[in-house]
Write a protein that holds these residues in place. Structure first.
Motif, PDB file in Angstrom:
ATOM      1  N   VAL A 122      11.637   1.683   9.924  1.00  0.00           N
ATOM      2  CA  VAL A 122      11.690   1.669  11.385  1.00  0.00           C
ATOM      3  C   VAL A 122      11.292   3.038  11.951  1.00  0.00           C
ATOM      4  N   ALA A 123      11.778   4.097  11.319  1.00  0.00           N
ATOM      5  CA  ALA A 123      11.475   5.437  11.814  1.00  0.00           C
ATOM      6  C   ALA A 123      10.002   5.788  11.643  1.00  0.00           C
ATOM      7  N   GLN A 124       9.409   5.407  10.513  1.00  0.00           N
ATOM      8  CA  GLN A 124       7.987   5.687  10.314  1.00  0.00           C
ATOM      9  C   GLN A 124       7.143   4.937  11.332  1.00  0.00           C
ATOM     10  N   ALA A 125       7.531   3.719  11.643  1.00  0.00           N
ATOM     11  CA  ALA A 125       6.809   2.939  12.648  1.00  0.00           C
ATOM     12  C   ALA A 125       6.872   3.601  14.011  1.00  0.00           C
ATOM     13  N   ALA A 126       7.930   4.395  14.234  1.00  0.00           N
ATOM     14  CA  ALA A 126       8.094   5.108  15.505  1.00  0.00           C
ATOM     15  C   ALA A 126       7.430   6.477  15.490  1.00  0.00           C
ATOM     16  N   GLY A 127       6.823   6.842  14.341  1.00  0.00           N
ATOM     17  CA  GLY A 127       6.130   8.118  14.263  1.00  0.00           C
ATOM     18  C   GLY A 127       6.985   9.282  13.837  1.00  0.00           C
ATOM     19  N   ALA A 128       8.153   9.029  13.247  1.00  0.00           N
ATOM     20  CA  ALA A 128       9.042  10.110  12.818  1.00  0.00           C
ATOM     21  C   ALA A 128       8.381  10.949  11.726  1.00  0.00           C
TER      22      ALA A 128
ATOM     23  N   PRO B  70      12.953  11.022  -9.216  1.00  0.00           N
ATOM     24  CA  PRO B  70      11.674  11.273  -8.540  1.00  0.00           C
ATOM     25  C   PRO B  70      11.062   9.958  -8.077  1.00  0.00           C
ATOM     26  N   LEU B  71      10.288  10.014  -7.020  1.00  0.00           N
ATOM     27  CA  LEU B  71       9.661   8.818  -6.482  1.00  0.00           C
ATOM     28  C   LEU B  71       8.722   8.170  -7.496  1.00  0.00           C
ATOM     29  N   GLU B  72       8.690   6.842  -7.492  1.00  0.00           N
ATOM     30  CA  GLU B  72       7.787   6.080  -8.343  1.00  0.00           C
ATOM     31  C   GLU B  72       6.983   5.126  -7.468  1.00  0.00           C
ATOM     32  N   ASP B  73       5.768   4.810  -7.900  1.00  0.00           N
ATOM     33  CA  ASP B  73       4.922   3.908  -7.128  1.00  0.00           C
ATOM     34  C   ASP B  73       5.589   2.546  -6.935  1.00  0.00           C
ATOM     35  N   SER B  74       6.297   2.062  -7.961  1.00  0.00           N
ATOM     36  CA  SER B  74       6.925   0.745  -7.862  1.00  0.00           C
ATOM     37  C   SER B  74       7.981   0.707  -6.761  1.00  0.00           C
ATOM     38  N   VAL B  75       8.678   1.823  -6.563  1.00  0.00           N
ATOM     39  CA  VAL B  75       9.704   1.906  -5.527  1.00  0.00           C
ATOM     40  C   VAL B  75       9.049   1.939  -4.145  1.00  0.00           C
ATOM     41  N   LEU B  76       7.982   2.703  -4.020  1.00  0.00           N
ATOM     42  CA  LEU B  76       7.262   2.757  -2.750  1.00  0.00           C
ATOM     43  C   LEU B  76       6.597   1.414  -2.445  1.00  0.00           C
ATOM     44  N   ASP B  77       6.156   0.719  -3.493  1.00  0.00           N
ATOM     45  CA  ASP B  77       5.572  -0.613  -3.296  1.00  0.00           C
ATOM     46  C   ASP B  77       6.624  -1.586  -2.754  1.00  0.00           C
ATOM     47  N   ALA B  78       7.866  -1.448  -3.250  1.00  0.00           N
ATOM     48  CA  ALA B  78       8.949  -2.296  -2.753  1.00  0.00           C
ATOM     49  C   ALA B  78       9.232  -1.990  -1.285  1.00  0.00           C
ATOM     50  N   GLN B  79       9.155  -0.711  -0.921  1.00  0.00           N
ATOM     51  CA  GLN B  79       9.320  -0.335   0.481  1.00  0.00           C
ATOM     52  C   GLN B  79       8.198  -0.930   1.336  1.00  0.00           C
ATOM     53  N   GLN B  80       7.000  -0.975   0.776  1.00  0.00           N
ATOM     54  CA  GLN B  80       5.879  -1.526   1.526  1.00  0.00           C
ATOM     55  C   GLN B  80       6.093  -3.003   1.839  1.00  0.00           C
ATOM     56  N   LYS B  81       6.727  -3.730   0.912  1.00  0.00           N
ATOM     57  CA  LYS B  81       7.011  -5.146   1.147  1.00  0.00           C
ATOM     58  C   LYS B  81       7.963  -5.315   2.339  1.00  0.00           C
ATOM     59  N   ILE B  82       8.937  -4.418   2.438  1.00  0.00           N
ATOM     60  CA  ILE B  82       9.857  -4.461   3.573  1.00  0.00           C
ATOM     61  C   ILE B  82       9.087  -4.192   4.865  1.00  0.00           C
ATOM     62  N   ALA B  83       8.233  -3.167   4.829  1.00  0.00           N
ATOM     63  CA  ALA B  83       7.453  -2.818   6.015  1.00  0.00           C
ATOM     64  C   ALA B  83       6.562  -3.976   6.441  1.00  0.00           C
ATOM     65  N   ASP B  84       5.922  -4.624   5.486  1.00  0.00           N
ATOM     66  CA  ASP B  84       5.037  -5.744   5.814  1.00  0.00           C
ATOM     67  C   ASP B  84       5.829  -6.907   6.416  1.00  0.00           C
ATOM     68  N   THR B  85       7.015  -7.159   5.852  1.00  0.00           N
ATOM     69  CA  THR B  85       7.867  -8.232   6.371  1.00  0.00           C
ATOM     70  C   THR B  85       8.281  -7.945   7.808  1.00  0.00           C
ATOM     71  N   PHE B  86       8.691  -6.718   8.082  1.00  0.00           N
ATOM     72  CA  PHE B  86       9.125  -6.355   9.421  1.00  0.00           C
ATOM     73  C   PHE B  86       7.964  -6.415  10.418  1.00  0.00           C
TER      74      PHE B  86
ATOM     75  N   PRO C 163       1.870  -2.630  11.754  1.00  0.00           N
ATOM     76  CA  PRO C 163       1.967  -2.372  10.309  1.00  0.00           C
ATOM     77  C   PRO C 163       1.921  -0.875  10.013  1.00  0.00           C
ATOM     78  N   ILE C 164       2.572  -0.471   8.933  1.00  0.00           N
ATOM     79  CA  ILE C 164       2.535   0.922   8.494  1.00  0.00           C
ATOM     80  C   ILE C 164       2.186   0.980   7.010  1.00  0.00           C
ATOM     81  N   ARG C 165       1.788   2.133   6.559  1.00  0.00           N
ATOM     82  CA  ARG C 165       1.534   2.378   5.141  1.00  0.00           C
ATOM     83  C   ARG C 165       2.604   3.349   4.661  1.00  0.00           C
ATOM     84  N   VAL C 166       3.535   2.863   3.855  1.00  0.00           N
ATOM     85  CA  VAL C 166       4.686   3.666   3.439  1.00  0.00           C
ATOM     86  C   VAL C 166       4.259   4.962   2.754  1.00  0.00           C
ATOM     87  N   LYS C 167       3.231   4.907   1.951  1.00  0.00           N
ATOM     88  CA  LYS C 167       2.822   6.101   1.200  1.00  0.00           C
ATOM     89  C   LYS C 167       2.298   7.211   2.101  1.00  0.00           C
TER      90      LYS C 167
END
Length: 325
Positions: free
Chosen positions: A98-104, A283-299, A308-312
């Motif tokens: 939500v914060a990234q979508a707002a430009g945080a 440390p961050l992993e691509d698989s974790v960021l990919d899971a975040q991307q699924k949430i972003a796409d759903t929202f 839409p946003i790009r989590v990475k």
């Protein structure tokens, strides 16, 4: 209920709407001699780290002061990062979306292993609701933009329902608990230790937790300039968090006893909550960021974020993009 669209102004201003009594420290430029950490009272490891003062002792020789800033929930903490009142924070998986979508202006810097047992959809002990499918047409409360927002969406989907099939009431944990006890809502989607407290104190029944539904990752975030300029402080903080987390896992009863007067909950409630959260930072992993991307796409599909946003893009390997209009 139709999907609710949030404008950029509404997203960034969500703190004022939901927690009018919570005030943020004034904006401050980056200060190399000050480490400002945002935390929530439910974040056991950080609360204990604050209490034992080891981080302060490690940084004192460098002349660096540590300032701890408490927030009532993840969305408010993200607002603190966005306005420059803190350098570092810890939240669930949905507030950063939500914060990234707002430009945080923040970046992901680490995460904890999934904790799907630490969030759930609760119903009163005598409720006739037996399955998630039974929620159709019911009133469901949750904290707007929190990690459990995604849990509700995916749990309904798994049960063959749509988000619009329930009436969502956006309530803070305290207000939702009160509404839950007086039967003003039919179900409450909430995270620990609030879940454990409702189970132990009211006999609330878990309709479903996030196992097989959502990951429920917890993330460590940093203001972008801070993360870029002081990776050494991030590493030191992670080392201290890992040490404290390892102690908690081996000493849950002792940790619960220390946390009880701070969190204002019985030790047995905190013990149950701690048993559901893995400790430590990774440390961050691509698989974790990919899971975040699924949430972003759903929202984005549900119009819960304006575009839409790009989590990475919210990592140190990417330049900050212009905020969505």
């Amino acid at each position: 209920m139709s999907a609710i669209k949030w404008t950029r102004r509404q997203l960034i201003g969500a703190t004022a709407v939901l927690f009018a009594s919570a005030s943020l420290p004034a904006f401050a430029d980056y200060n190399p001699k000050l480490l400002r950490i945002g935390y929530q009272k439910s974040a056991a490891t950080l609360v204990l780290l604050k209490g034992n003062g080891t981080l302060e002792k490690k940084l004192a020789p460098q002349g660096i002061e540590v300032k701890w800033v408490e927030f009532p929930a993840g969305p408010q903490l993200l607002e603190g990062l966005n306005v420059g009142s803190i350098d570092f924070g810890y939240v669930g998986e949905t507030p950063p979306i939500v914060a990234q979508a707002a430009g945080a202006n923040f970046v992901y810097v680490g995460y904890e292993k999934p904790a799907p047992q630490a969030e759930a959809i609760l119903v009163p002990k005598d409720s006739p609701i037996k399955t998630v499918a039974d929620l159709k047409g019911k009133k469901v409360a949750l904290n707007k933009g929190s990690n459990v927002h995604y849990l509700l969406v995916k749990a309904l989907e798994k049960a063959g329902l749509k988000y619009a099939d329930v009436t969502v009431n956006f309530l803070t944990p305290a207000d939702a608990r009160a509404a839950f006890e007086r039967a003003a809502i039919d179900a409450w989607v909430i995270w620990d230790p609030f879940t454990a407290a409702a189970e132990k104190q009211t006999g609330a029944r878990v309709l479903t937790n996030a196992v097989g539904v959502a990951n429920n990752h917890q993330f460590f975030l940093a203001e972008r300039e801070f993360a870029t300029k002081r990776p050494d402080l991030t590493k030191l903080l992670f080392d201290e968090v890992s040490t404290q987390g390892a102690w908690v896992e081996k000493n849950i009863k002792a940790a619960a006893a220390q946390l009880s007067p701070i969190q204002g909950l019985p030790a047995e409630v905190i013990e149950l909550s701690l048993s559901r959260y893995p400790q430590g930072v990774h440390p961050l992993e691509d698989s974790v960021l990919d899971a975040q991307q699924k949430i972003a796409d759903t929202f984005a599909e549900l119009k819960l974020i304006p575009a839409p946003i790009r989590v990475k893009d919210a990592t140190l390997g990417a330049k900050r993009l212009a905020a969505n209009p």
